[in-house]
Enzyme design. Structure first.
Site, PDB file in Angstrom:
ATOM      1  N   HIS A  31       0.804  -0.724   0.535  1.00 40.38           N
ATOM      2  CA  HIS A  31       0.517   0.221   0.024  1.00 40.38           C
ATOM      3  C   HIS A  31       0.670   1.054   0.160  1.00 40.38           C
ATOM      4  O   HIS A  31       0.652   2.248   0.224  1.00 40.38           O
ATOM      5  CB  HIS A  31      -0.947  -0.252   1.200  1.00 40.38           C
ATOM      6  N   SER A  43      14.937  22.199 -15.128  1.00 42.09           N
ATOM      7  CA  SER A  43      13.584  23.776 -15.482  1.00 42.09           C
ATOM      8  C   SER A  43      13.828  24.666 -15.833  1.00 42.09           C
ATOM      9  O   SER A  43      14.781  25.109 -15.313  1.00 42.09           O
ATOM     10  CB  SER A  43      12.109  23.361 -14.148  1.00 42.09           C
ATOM     11  N   LYS A  78      15.221  22.181  -9.978  1.00 38.11           N
ATOM     12  CA  LYS A  78      15.296  20.722 -10.164  1.00 38.11           C
ATOM     13  C   LYS A  78      15.427  19.762 -11.070  1.00 38.11           C
ATOM     14  O   LYS A  78      16.638  20.120 -11.909  1.00 38.11           O
ATOM     15  CB  LYS A  78      13.365  21.178 -11.323  1.00 38.11           C
ATOM     16  N   GLU A 126       9.218   8.972 -16.617  1.00 40.93           N
ATOM     17  CA  GLU A 126       8.062   9.262 -16.424  1.00 40.93           C
ATOM     18  C   GLU A 126       7.101   9.106 -18.245  1.00 40.93           C
ATOM     19  O   GLU A 126       6.000   8.662 -18.194  1.00 40.93           O
ATOM     20  CB  GLU A 126       8.032  10.802 -16.763  1.00 40.93           C
TER      21      GLU A 126
END
Ligand code: ARG
Length: 463
Positions: free
Chosen positions: A161, A282, A288, A295
């Site tokens: 979980h 970024s 970043k 992704e």
């Protein structure tokens, strides 16, 4: 490029050429030119067989086979002029062959049809992609084995979980993906073995009256045997669906791992450092480091599974044998194959270049009461408590630790004994995460010795 006269391949009964929109919807040359090499290999095998069986003369077959090589070199060099009016790769190649060698080119299409031709070409193409997928998966497994070997005994939290459950080892976690990918390998190998039957010679749908030798063409093209039913052979796209379903499951696995890498590389987790090669910055937030490759791999399942659904839907309800609907098979498979190979290559690169942050993994492994199960098991083993009672005692101790803002190993013996009087000092031995993982020696468990045994087994499988 439209040509107003009727089609030179089948225009005998047509007075006028097709409407421009008809040509646009009908043509597949924009995409099926990717099968040029397969088309020419199939035609060369067919021509050799036509000569061997005396259906065409040796000299015509030799001219055809030689001319096809010229066509192939024109296509490979980029000088070939593809024509939409000629609809597809099969007719483009044959028309050019006629320009190069003249009359004998017209004999190539004896005892075959574009229906068995396209099935053969596409099978050859998909078979190559299955081989490429198998190689790509093996490369990724090797990268995972390297990670697993380096960190066979590095502790980290195991989750259920996505909540801390029990400590596991980095090696064990890497090897979980090796198992998934191992099933992908076996699925692709199984699909490859099943599909390796040659449709060529099934002709339009019913076979042919010419004395062809289908075993000869099947062998020449690396197939195990010819297909056994000509209707099925020209109507079958199961091999493409097998490829897409294997690819879908594999892409699903990659998406799960990609998701973990996204989570693990966040500043909240800091379990792994992704190399610069696989991260992006970024344009506005200088701090970043985005895991874009992970992704995008996570997202690839969308188009790959989409292709699977699309082709399944195209094939659904089609009557035997060939229908033009089946021309819609290729773009889906091409796109899925391209993206699966890209995802596998990117994942292999990321895994090879990433570094686990061993200290952060260890710190996280020890937090969140991760050894509560070890404590309960100790109460069962040493004090002979029923597991349910042990679970209850442990739950009280976890609540006590939570109240004090500490972890289980930081409770004192007196704290422990206030919950159960018979607990002894020895309990602290099982509360450490290294002991916890080392104790999980059941076959396939997280103990470093078990993990190393699985690494050895996989190295032998791949050797
Ligand atoms: N371009 C067609 C395809 O990809 C080739 C087969 C055409 N056959 C036919 N009978 N029109 O399916």
């Amino acid at each position: 490029m439209s040509d107003k006269s009727s089609n030179q391949m089948w225009g005998g009964r047509f007075a006028a050429g097709p409407d421009a929109i008809m040509e646009a919807i009908n043509a597949s040359i924009g995409f099926d030119q990717r099968m040029a090499a397969q088309d020419i290999a199939g035609s060369r095998a067919h021509a050799a067989m036509l000569a061997a069986t005396g259906i065409v003369s040796d000299s015509d077959a030799a001219a055809i086979r030689e001319g096809l090589l010229t066509v192939l070199s024109e296509i490979e060099s980029g000088s070939f002029q593809f024509s939409t009016a000629l609809e597809d790769i099969h007719m483009n190649v044959e028309a050019r062959l006629k320009e190069i060698i003249g009359e004998p080119a017209g004999r190539l299409h004896t005892a075959r049809s574009r229906n068995d031709q396209v099935a053969t070409d596409f099978k050859l193409w998909v078979r190559d992609q299955m081989d490429a997928a198998i190689a790509g998966i093996e490369a990724l497994i090797r990268a995972l084995l390297t990670q697993a070997e380096a960190g066979a005994d590095w502790v980290m939290p195991g989750f259920t979980h996505l909540q801390t459950a029990q400590p596991v080892t980095w090696g064990h976690h890497m090897m979980a993906y090796v198992e998934m990918l191992g099933r992908d390998l076996s699925r692709f190998r199984d699909a490859r073995a099943r599909m390796n039957e040659c449709p060529l010679g099934s002709a339009a749908l019913a076979g042919t009256s010419f004395p062809i030798d289908r075993h000869m063409t099947a062998a020449a093209l690396g197939f195990d045997r010819p297909t056994a039913n000509s209707l099925d052979a020209v109507a079958d796209r199961d091999f493409a669906l097998d490829f897409l379903s294997c690819a879908s499951i594999c892409a699903m696995h990659l998406s799960r791992f990609a998701e973990e890498l996204v989570i693990w590389s966040s500043v909240q987790f800091r379990f792994v450092a992704m190399s610069d090669k696989w991260s992006t910055g970024s344009s506005i937030m200088p701090q970043k480091r985005n895991p874009d490759a992970a992704e995008l791999i996570r997202a690839k399942i969308g188009r790959i599974f989409g292709a699977n659904v699309a082709l399944m839907t195209v094939m659904k309800g089609l009557p035997l044998a060939y229908s033009k609907d089946m021309q819609e098979d290729k773009e889906q498979v091409f796109d899925a194959a391209d993206n699966l190979m890209l995802a596998l290559a990117a994942m292999t690169g990321m895994v090879s270049d990433m570094s686990a942050r061993q200290d952060n993994l260890a710190a996280a492994a020890g937090s969140g009461f991760s050894t509560a199960t070890d404590l309960a098991d100790w109460l069962v083993r040493e004090l002979n408590l029923p597991f349910r009672d042990a679970h209850h005692v442990t739950g009280s101790l976890v609540a006590m630790a939570e109240g004090k803002g500490c972890d289980l190993p930081e409770l004192t013996l007196a704290d422990m004994q206030s919950v159960h009087a018979e607990i002894t000092d020895a309990v602290f031995g099982v509360l450490g995460v290294d002991n916890s993982v080392a104790s999980r020696m059941s076959y396939g468990g997280t103990a470093p010795a078990q993990v190393r045994a699985q690494i050895t087994r996989w190295k032998e499988i791949l050797a």
